[in-house]
Design an enzyme around this catalytic site. Sequence first.
Site, PDB file in Angstrom:
ATOM      1  N   SER A   1      96.779  67.675 -20.294  1.00 49.74           N
ATOM      2  CA  SER A   1      97.616  67.108 -21.603  1.00 49.74           C
ATOM      3  C   SER A   1      98.837  68.132 -21.900  1.00 49.74           C
ATOM      4  O   SER A   1      99.263  68.222 -22.907  1.00 49.74           O
ATOM      5  CB  SER A   1      96.601  67.276 -22.602  1.00 49.74           C
ATOM      6  OG  SER A   1      96.065  68.380 -22.931  1.00 49.74           O
TER       7      SER A   1
ATOM      8  N   LEU B   1     102.140  70.547 -20.726  1.00 47.65           N
ATOM      9  CA  LEU B   1     103.531  70.064 -20.418  1.00 47.65           C
ATOM     10  C   LEU B   1     103.728  69.612 -19.105  1.00 47.65           C
ATOM     11  O   LEU B   1     104.443  68.601 -18.986  1.00 47.65           O
ATOM     12  CB  LEU B   1     104.428  71.552 -20.398  1.00 47.65           C
ATOM     13  CG  LEU B   1     105.777  71.525 -19.854  1.00 47.65           C
ATOM     14  CD1 LEU B   1     106.640  70.611 -20.543  1.00 47.65           C
ATOM     15  CD2 LEU B   1     106.232  73.075 -19.967  1.00 47.65           C
ATOM     16  N   VAL B   2     103.103  70.268 -17.814  1.00 50.99           N
ATOM     17  CA  VAL B   2     103.483  69.808 -16.689  1.00 50.99           C
ATOM     18  C   VAL B   2     102.192  68.438 -16.515  1.00 50.99           C
ATOM     19  O   VAL B   2     102.871  67.535 -15.556  1.00 50.99           O
ATOM     20  CB  VAL B   2     103.178  70.843 -15.639  1.00 50.99           C
ATOM     21  CG1 VAL B   2     103.274  70.218 -14.163  1.00 50.99           C
ATOM     22  CG2 VAL B   2     103.951  71.967 -16.029  1.00 50.99           C
ATOM     23  N   GLY B   3     101.051  68.664 -16.980  1.00 49.74           N
ATOM     24  CA  GLY B   3     100.283  67.381 -16.794  1.00 49.74           C
ATOM     25  C   GLY B   3     100.762  66.157 -17.322  1.00 49.74           C
ATOM     26  O   GLY B   3     100.779  65.181 -16.744  1.00 49.74           O
TER      27      GLY B   3
ATOM     28  N   TYR C   1      97.693  88.273 -17.299  1.00 60.12           N
ATOM     29  CA  TYR C   1      98.003  87.267 -16.685  1.00 60.12           C
ATOM     30  C   TYR C   1      98.619  86.979 -15.319  1.00 60.12           C
ATOM     31  O   TYR C   1      98.059  86.218 -14.447  1.00 60.12           O
ATOM     32  CB  TYR C   1      99.159  86.248 -17.794  1.00 60.12           C
ATOM     33  CG  TYR C   1      99.189  85.018 -17.246  1.00 60.12           C
ATOM     34  CD1 TYR C   1      98.809  83.740 -17.553  1.00 60.12           C
ATOM     35  CD2 TYR C   1     100.549  84.912 -16.654  1.00 60.12           C
ATOM     36  CE1 TYR C   1      99.070  82.632 -17.335  1.00 60.12           C
ATOM     37  CE2 TYR C   1     101.099  83.534 -16.046  1.00 60.12           C
ATOM     38  CZ  TYR C   1     100.121  82.451 -16.471  1.00 60.12           C
ATOM     39  OH  TYR C   1     100.716  81.029 -16.211  1.00 60.12           O
TER      40      TYR C   1
ATOM     41  N   PRO D   1     106.567  77.618  -9.967  1.00 61.25           N
ATOM     42  CA  PRO D   1     107.773  77.067 -10.706  1.00 61.25           C
ATOM     43  C   PRO D   1     108.505  78.180 -11.514  1.00 61.25           C
ATOM     44  O   PRO D   1     107.824  79.291 -11.791  1.00 61.25           O
ATOM     45  CB  PRO D   1     107.103  76.001 -11.759  1.00 61.25           C
ATOM     46  CG  PRO D   1     105.592  76.006 -11.549  1.00 61.25           C
ATOM     47  CD  PRO D   1     105.275  77.186 -10.948  1.00 61.25           C
ATOM     48  N   THR D   2     109.695  78.100 -11.686  1.00 63.28           N
ATOM     49  CA  THR D   2     110.571  79.033 -12.633  1.00 63.28           C
ATOM     50  C   THR D   2     110.121  78.408 -14.082  1.00 63.28           C
ATOM     51  O   THR D   2     108.995  78.054 -14.346  1.00 63.28           O
ATOM     52  CB  THR D   2     111.936  79.135 -12.209  1.00 63.28           C
ATOM     53  OG1 THR D   2     112.363  77.796 -12.086  1.00 63.28           O
ATOM     54  CG2 THR D   2     112.149  79.816 -10.831  1.00 63.28           C
TER      55      THR D   2
ATOM     56  N   ASP E   1     113.775  91.835 -25.109  1.00 65.14           N
ATOM     57  CA  ASP E   1     114.353  90.803 -24.252  1.00 65.14           C
ATOM     58  C   ASP E   1     113.352  90.477 -22.964  1.00 65.14           C
ATOM     59  O   ASP E   1     113.644  89.422 -22.400  1.00 65.14           O
ATOM     60  CB  ASP E   1     115.498  91.268 -23.362  1.00 65.14           C
ATOM     61  CG  ASP E   1     116.737  91.127 -24.319  1.00 65.14           C
ATOM     62  OD1 ASP E   1     116.802  90.329 -25.074  1.00 65.14           O
ATOM     63  OD2 ASP E   1     117.833  91.836 -24.232  1.00 65.14           O
TER      64      ASP E   1
END
EC number: 1.1.1.271
Length: 321
Positions: free
Chosen positions: A16, A18-20, A143, A170-171, A277
């Site tokens: 559920s 972003l990528v899924g 992480y 992935p970036t 930053d």
Amino acid sequence: MGEPHGSMRILVTGGSGLVGRAIQKVVADGAGLPGEEWVFVSSKDADLTDAAQTQALFQKVQPTHVIHLAAMVGGLFRNIKYNLDFWRKNVHINDNVLHSAFEVGARKVVSCLSTCIFPDKTTYPIDETMIHNGPPHSSNFGYSYAKRMIDVQNRAYFQQHGCTFTAVIPTNVFGPYDNFNIEDGHVLPGLIHKVHLAKSSDSALTVWGTGKPRRQFIYSLDLARLFIWVLREYSEVEPIILSVGEEDEVSIKEAAEAVVEAMDFNGEVTFDSTKSDGQYKKTASNGKLRSYLPDFRFTPFKQAVKETCTWFTDNYEQARK
């Protein structure tokens, strides 16, 4: 030599997110093949930090293939605050998923890493061979080390059991169904939400940081198509970076300008340089990807930003924020 295409039951953890959601859309729009059964699960279906729940899920689904996306994730400021939590939860999730996949005899697992796991002090562009060459950035070491261990486990499962467990890197991913939380989301969805609020309240837009750091952004729907290719065709255990080219890197300032343009925002834009930053750049090489797929076409950045902004505006009430 890719996977033999035939009867495949593909379990997607983190289904559920972003990528899924992007993989679901791409499959529904015609990328799924006959003989493929796609099963998308989320934290509602099982707590993957719990070994027994994870095993029960895998016993029920009996996947032949797994795309492992589930993770505890957050933006820069949440990572700085909760490094231990990010380490423990992700180590538990990853160990439970990979071992449950092994126990049910899954033929292939594709896990998701991140470019933030690479060494902080490195040469650019970074490539797949550099993951373990030094400590990650101190802001998200919990992480990062947890994600690096997926690569270690993949190699060990191959060495000890001959498993084809691999990972993609992935970036910066963005797109519909992202987490648009300003405090806790990633940079682009955070900007989209900020511009939306600034526009609706007729106020100035304040971008955190100097705007100078540079990032390679990949649209979630492009990433989904590449994930499906990796699942079917990529047979190495070594990870593969999924990214636009080095020449497509954009500054945070340019990303903010793309969002401002896409959302037709006419107010003042300022940069708060008292805010961190993070890493100045983490330029990644997509040379390995291009050696396999020289002709893959990425969605142009401004078009992808526009589509994401439109989705967010249209789904504002339901969006994660």
